[in-house]
Design an enzyme around this catalytic site. Sequence first.
Site, PDB file in Angstrom:
ATOM      1  N   CYS A  61      23.077  36.691   5.104  1.00 21.34           N
ATOM      2  CA  CYS A  61      24.231  35.730   4.648  1.00 21.34           C
ATOM      3  C   CYS A  61      24.958  35.335   5.613  1.00 21.34           C
ATOM      4  O   CYS A  61      25.316  34.033   5.688  1.00 21.34           O
ATOM      5  CB  CYS A  61      24.872  36.681   3.570  1.00 21.34           C
ATOM      6  SG  CYS A  61      26.134  37.989   4.297  1.00 21.34           S
ATOM      7  N   HIS A  68      29.853  39.948   2.072  1.00 23.70           N
ATOM      8  CA  HIS A  68      28.922  38.927   1.731  1.00 23.70           C
ATOM      9  C   HIS A  68      29.651  37.413   1.813  1.00 23.70           C
ATOM     10  O   HIS A  68      30.804  37.511   1.608  1.00 23.70           O
ATOM     11  CB  HIS A  68      28.354  39.017   0.219  1.00 23.70           C
ATOM     12  CG  HIS A  68      27.198  37.999   0.053  1.00 23.70           C
ATOM     13  ND1 HIS A  68      25.939  38.340   0.411  1.00 23.70           N
ATOM     14  CD2 HIS A  68      27.115  36.820  -0.654  1.00 23.70           C
ATOM     15  CE1 HIS A  68      25.094  37.364  -0.217  1.00 23.70           C
ATOM     16  NE2 HIS A  68      25.763  36.318  -0.710  1.00 23.70           N
ATOM     17  N   HIS A  98      23.772  30.392  -0.400  1.00 21.11           N
ATOM     18  CA  HIS A  98      23.817  31.546   0.421  1.00 21.11           C
ATOM     19  C   HIS A  98      22.462  32.292   0.289  1.00 21.11           C
ATOM     20  O   HIS A  98      21.419  31.745  -0.254  1.00 21.11           O
ATOM     21  CB  HIS A  98      24.647  32.804  -0.514  1.00 21.11           C
ATOM     22  CG  HIS A  98      24.327  33.080  -1.750  1.00 21.11           C
ATOM     23  ND1 HIS A  98      24.601  34.600  -2.194  1.00 21.11           N
ATOM     24  CD2 HIS A  98      23.573  32.685  -2.644  1.00 21.11           C
ATOM     25  CE1 HIS A  98      24.106  34.642  -3.329  1.00 21.11           C
ATOM     26  NE2 HIS A  98      23.553  33.750  -3.790  1.00 21.11           N
TER      27      HIS A  98
END
Length: 359
Positions: free
Chosen positions: A274, A322, A334
């Site tokens: 990520c 994240h 993402h």
Amino acid sequence: MAAHRTPAHRKPRQRPLTGPAARTAATLALAGAATAGSVTGAGAAPAEPATPSAAQVRAKVDRLYHDAEVATEKYNGAKEKAAAATRSVDALTEEAARRTGRLNTARNALGSLATAQYRTGTLDPAVQLALSSDPDSYLERAAYLDRAGDRQRGVLNGIRRQVSRIAEVKKRADRETAKLAARRAELHEHRTAIRTRLADARELLATLTADERAAYERHADDRHGGGPAHADRSTGRAVAAAPNGRAAQAIAFARGAIGKPYVWGATGPDAFDCSGLTQAAWRAAGVGLPRTTYTQINAGQRVPRSQLAPGDLVFFYSGISHVGLYIGGGQMIHAPRPGAPVRVAPIDQMPFAGATRVA
């Protein structure tokens, strides 16, 4: 007169126990109950562990994937620090080599001077000392410098400085080497944690039927934005105008990465995690971001969720584990998790933790 007799069917009345007798009776009763309980427990078969339901397995797999992502960001941070420590050790090693070269040059010059003095029978004790193979002894007895001439004094002082500085550099190198060893141990710890959690997740998924695994993947896709949606979600086109050219470039890069696999620790060009994706996207726009989610959140100006603009970094979970690249309309691009490629997803499917405007 006949004695009074108690009828056979009637028992004599028992007088209640009091005092020590009562306490003794109670103790015996409790002991008997405990013994009976232990016998009963010893004879009872252990209860069979309940088989977890498919929903429980899915929830545990989700937790394992989240834990793996937390460990991945820690791994990324430790890797960055290990790289910095390696560069520091290399630089110090090069510095020590340069200073050692200068020391040897100075010692050679002094050796030439000593040869000339020896031929004339005037070799100074300080020169003899400086040419010794034991520089520590030389430093301890540096008072001999006062007995050298002007030329000798300059050369000897230079040797003394070089020996001292080489010792300092070696001490710094030793400290940096110890830091590097600690960083490498940290890397190993986080790498092991990631692999263990991913292996556990795969093992749990293997206990599901094919239909249950397919249902889990559909559930994960819906949660991470891989389900059916309008064209903007599938193509990653910004649904609002980017505030500047750099944000537009970052979004264009992320859009080009859609479909590429998630690989922990990867920063492209063929795979990403990520924070690796957001770092690479903004690098393509000429902006350097730090490596991890918990450092990227401080790499720009914080913005409230109500003021998000395309190109902003959006962060999730309380541990800032994240990150995605916002493209407008409540959507982001993402890299979700292992097995789920780079994609477009709604930002309201995970616990929102904050946002940062890079440029």
